[in-house]
Scaffold this active site. Sequence first.
Site, PDB file in Angstrom:
ATOM      1  N   ARG A 126      -0.351  -9.007  13.234  1.00  0.00           N
ATOM      2  CA  ARG A 126      -0.892  -7.960  12.340  1.00  0.00           C
ATOM      3  C   ARG A 126      -1.814  -8.591  11.303  1.00  0.00           C
ATOM      4  NH1 ARG A 126       4.614  -5.501  10.462  1.00  0.00           N
ATOM      5  NH2 ARG A 126       3.391  -4.214   9.011  1.00  0.00           N
ATOM      6  N   LYS A 128       0.838  -1.212   0.000  1.00  0.00           N
ATOM      7  CA  LYS A 128       0.000   0.000   0.000  1.00  0.00           C
ATOM      8  C   LYS A 128       0.872   1.261   0.000  1.00  0.00           C
ATOM      9  CE  LYS A 128      -2.054  -1.116   3.897  1.00  0.00           C
ATOM     10  NZ  LYS A 128      -1.368  -2.400   4.225  1.00  0.00           N
ATOM     11  N   ARG A 184      12.136  -6.882   5.375  1.00  0.00           N
ATOM     12  CA  ARG A 184      12.222  -5.469   5.750  1.00  0.00           C
ATOM     13  C   ARG A 184      12.664  -5.329   7.211  1.00  0.00           C
ATOM     14  NH1 ARG A 184       7.021  -1.686   5.323  1.00  0.00           N
ATOM     15  NH2 ARG A 184       6.378  -2.961   7.102  1.00  0.00           N
ATOM     16  N   ARG A 196      12.346  -2.255  11.454  1.00  0.00           N
ATOM     17  CA  ARG A 196      11.047  -1.765  11.937  1.00  0.00           C
ATOM     18  C   ARG A 196      10.545  -2.733  13.012  1.00  0.00           C
ATOM     19  NH1 ARG A 196       5.912  -0.007   8.103  1.00  0.00           N
ATOM     20  NH2 ARG A 196       4.457  -1.044   9.513  1.00  0.00           N
ATOM     21  N   ARG A 246      -9.401   1.302   8.886  1.00  0.00           N
ATOM     22  CA  ARG A 246      -8.854   0.016   9.294  1.00  0.00           C
ATOM     23  C   ARG A 246      -9.915  -0.862   9.931  1.00  0.00           C
ATOM     24  NH1 ARG A 246      -3.184   0.507   8.697  1.00  0.00           N
ATOM     25  NH2 ARG A 246      -2.171  -1.205   9.756  1.00  0.00           N
TER      26      ARG A 246
HETATM   27  P1  AP5 Z   1       4.773  -1.521   1.941  1.00  0.00           P
HETATM   28  O1  AP5 Z   1       4.572  -0.729   0.714  1.00  0.00           O
HETATM   29  O2  AP5 Z   1       5.266  -0.837   3.165  1.00  0.00           O
HETATM   30  O3  AP5 Z   1       3.413  -2.307   2.290  1.00  0.00           O
HETATM   31  P2  AP5 Z   1       2.205  -1.828   3.160  1.00  0.00           P
HETATM   32  O4  AP5 Z   1       1.009  -2.519   2.635  1.00  0.00           O
HETATM   33  O5  AP5 Z   1       2.159  -0.337   3.250  1.00  0.00           O
HETATM   34  O6  AP5 Z   1       2.636  -2.493   4.548  1.00  0.00           O
HETATM   35  P3  AP5 Z   1       2.965  -1.862   5.932  1.00  0.00           P
HETATM   36  O7  AP5 Z   1       3.691  -2.912   6.666  1.00  0.00           O
HETATM   37  O8  AP5 Z   1       3.609  -0.529   5.906  1.00  0.00           O
HETATM   38  O9  AP5 Z   1       1.483  -1.638   6.387  1.00  0.00           O
HETATM   39  P4  AP5 Z   1       0.721  -1.964   7.622  1.00  0.00           P
HETATM   40  O10 AP5 Z   1      -0.639  -1.866   7.127  1.00  0.00           O
HETATM   41  O11 AP5 Z   1       1.013  -3.139   8.456  1.00  0.00           O
HETATM   42  O12 AP5 Z   1       1.328  -0.819   8.539  1.00  0.00           O
HETATM   43  P5  AP5 Z   1       0.897   0.670   8.802  1.00  0.00           P
HETATM   44  O13 AP5 Z   1       2.126   1.463   8.644  1.00  0.00           O
HETATM   45  O14 AP5 Z   1      -0.320   1.082   8.081  1.00  0.00           O
HETATM   46  O15 AP5 Z   1       5.700  -2.765   1.573  1.00  0.00           O
HETATM   47  C1  AP5 Z   1       6.137  -3.684   2.542  1.00  0.00           C
HETATM   48  C2  AP5 Z   1       7.494  -4.280   2.089  1.00  0.00           C
HETATM   49  O16 AP5 Z   1       7.291  -5.044   0.908  1.00  0.00           O
HETATM   50  C3  AP5 Z   1       8.533  -3.214   1.739  1.00  0.00           C
HETATM   51  O17 AP5 Z   1       9.806  -3.682   2.114  1.00  0.00           O
HETATM   52  C4  AP5 Z   1       8.427  -3.083   0.206  1.00  0.00           C
HETATM   53  O18 AP5 Z   1       9.625  -2.679  -0.392  1.00  0.00           O
HETATM   54  C5  AP5 Z   1       8.054  -4.510  -0.187  1.00  0.00           C
HETATM   55  N1  AP5 Z   1       7.207  -4.581  -1.373  1.00  0.00           N
HETATM   56  C6  AP5 Z   1       6.157  -3.785  -1.685  1.00  0.00           C
HETATM   57  N2  AP5 Z   1       5.584  -4.155  -2.849  1.00  0.00           N
HETATM   58  C7  AP5 Z   1       6.297  -5.232  -3.295  1.00  0.00           C
HETATM   59  C8  AP5 Z   1       6.194  -6.057  -4.462  1.00  0.00           C
HETATM   60  N3  AP5 Z   1       5.226  -5.856  -5.384  1.00  0.00           N
HETATM   61  N4  AP5 Z   1       7.078  -7.062  -4.602  1.00  0.00           N
HETATM   62  C9  AP5 Z   1       8.065  -7.296  -3.658  1.00  0.00           C
HETATM   63  N5  AP5 Z   1       8.221  -6.515  -2.540  1.00  0.00           N
HETATM   64  C10 AP5 Z   1       7.335  -5.495  -2.356  1.00  0.00           C
HETATM   65  O19 AP5 Z   1       0.493   0.554  10.335  1.00  0.00           O
HETATM   66  C11 AP5 Z   1       1.425   0.227  11.332  1.00  0.00           C
HETATM   67  C12 AP5 Z   1       0.705   0.177  12.679  1.00  0.00           C
HETATM   68  O20 AP5 Z   1       0.178   1.490  12.972  1.00  0.00           O
HETATM   69  C13 AP5 Z   1      -0.503  -0.736  12.755  1.00  0.00           C
HETATM   70  O21 AP5 Z   1      -0.149  -2.066  13.078  1.00  0.00           O
HETATM   71  C14 AP5 Z   1      -1.326  -0.070  13.862  1.00  0.00           C
HETATM   72  O22 AP5 Z   1      -0.786  -0.372  15.117  1.00  0.00           O
HETATM   73  C15 AP5 Z   1      -1.094   1.400  13.581  1.00  0.00           C
HETATM   74  N6  AP5 Z   1      -2.095   1.989  12.665  1.00  0.00           N
HETATM   75  C16 AP5 Z   1      -1.878   2.511  11.436  1.00  0.00           C
HETATM   76  N7  AP5 Z   1      -3.011   2.976  10.906  1.00  0.00           N
HETATM   77  C17 AP5 Z   1      -3.977   2.742  11.832  1.00  0.00           C
HETATM   78  C18 AP5 Z   1      -5.377   2.997  11.872  1.00  0.00           C
HETATM   79  N8  AP5 Z   1      -6.016   3.574  10.829  1.00  0.00           N
HETATM   80  N9  AP5 Z   1      -6.074   2.606  12.966  1.00  0.00           N
HETATM   81  C19 AP5 Z   1      -5.457   2.031  14.022  1.00  0.00           C
HETATM   82  N10 AP5 Z   1      -4.121   1.757  14.050  1.00  0.00           N
HETATM   83  C20 AP5 Z   1      -3.403   2.114  12.960  1.00  0.00           C
END
Ligand code: AP5
Length: 190
Positions: free
Chosen positions: A147, A16, A130, A136, A91
């Site tokens: 997660r 994402k 990662r 992280r 979420r």
């Molecule tokens: P990346 O692009 O970072 O993927 P992502 O879907 O954004 O995953 P995240 O781990 O950042 O998201 P998340 O939803 O767990 O965490 P968030 O930050 O929202 O890619 C991931 C990896 O894969 C990278 O290394 C990238 O290079 C690689 N990659 C990408 N595409 C690829 C491809 N096509 N092929 C190969 N490799 C690829 O949330 C973190 C925490 O914050 C949550 O757990 C929660 O505690 C809190 N939080 C955030 N938002 C909320 C909310 N709205 N409500 C409550 N808590 C929240």
Amino acid sequence: MTVTRLIFLGPPGAGKGTQAKQLSTFCHVPHISTGDILRAAVAEGTELGKKAQFYMDAGELVPDDLILDLIRERLSAADAASGWILDGFPRNVEQAAFLDTILDTMGQPYDCVVNLDVPDEVIVARLALRGQQEGRSDDAEAVIRNRLEVYRQRTEPLIEFYRNRQQLVSVDGNQPIETVTAELKKIVQI
Ligand code: AP5
């Protein structure tokens, strides 16, 4: 015409953030990531960061009362007036209903919801890599599994929520990054 208000759904590690950054440049609208906002708050040691860190480290959702005002404020900022790409919000169903209400009040309906589909084992491998490379804290394997569980229970129901409104597009996120970006660019150019 280009889509200017887009919501990204998908499990952790689906890509994402990676794709939202690309599309934000392409569509000339800000990328709004609640995860990035929370990580910055943790790094700065703000009150929000202190409260959020416990949940983030455990792979749990941060309580809605810490998130909702934050997103209302961010969407009201001047740079978001002509569009945005939301990554990591909503979420859960409560956040989605809140988003509907504020967008209604602002007279700014979203254009499209994109769901990035990626199998669990690919996700675990991506995030573990990662975790090794970037350190992280929520990319430790046990936290990644939690997660994913939280995603299944709290966030996945949103797929049906938006599908029922006929605003959901699913994209295979288990392809090279550039291929996914190219598919998304076609979707936003309607
Ligand atoms: P990346 O692009 O970072 O993927 P992502 O879907 O954004 O995953 P995240 O781990 O950042 O998201 P998340 O939803 O767990 O965490 P968030 O930050 O929202 O890619 C991931 C990896 O894969 C990278 O290394 C990238 O290079 C690689 N990659 C990408 N595409 C690829 C491809 N096509 N092929 C190969 N490799 C690829 O949330 C973190 C925490 O914050 C949550 O757990 C929660 O505690 C809190 N939080 C955030 N938002 C909320 C909310 N709205 N409500 C409550 N808590 C929240």
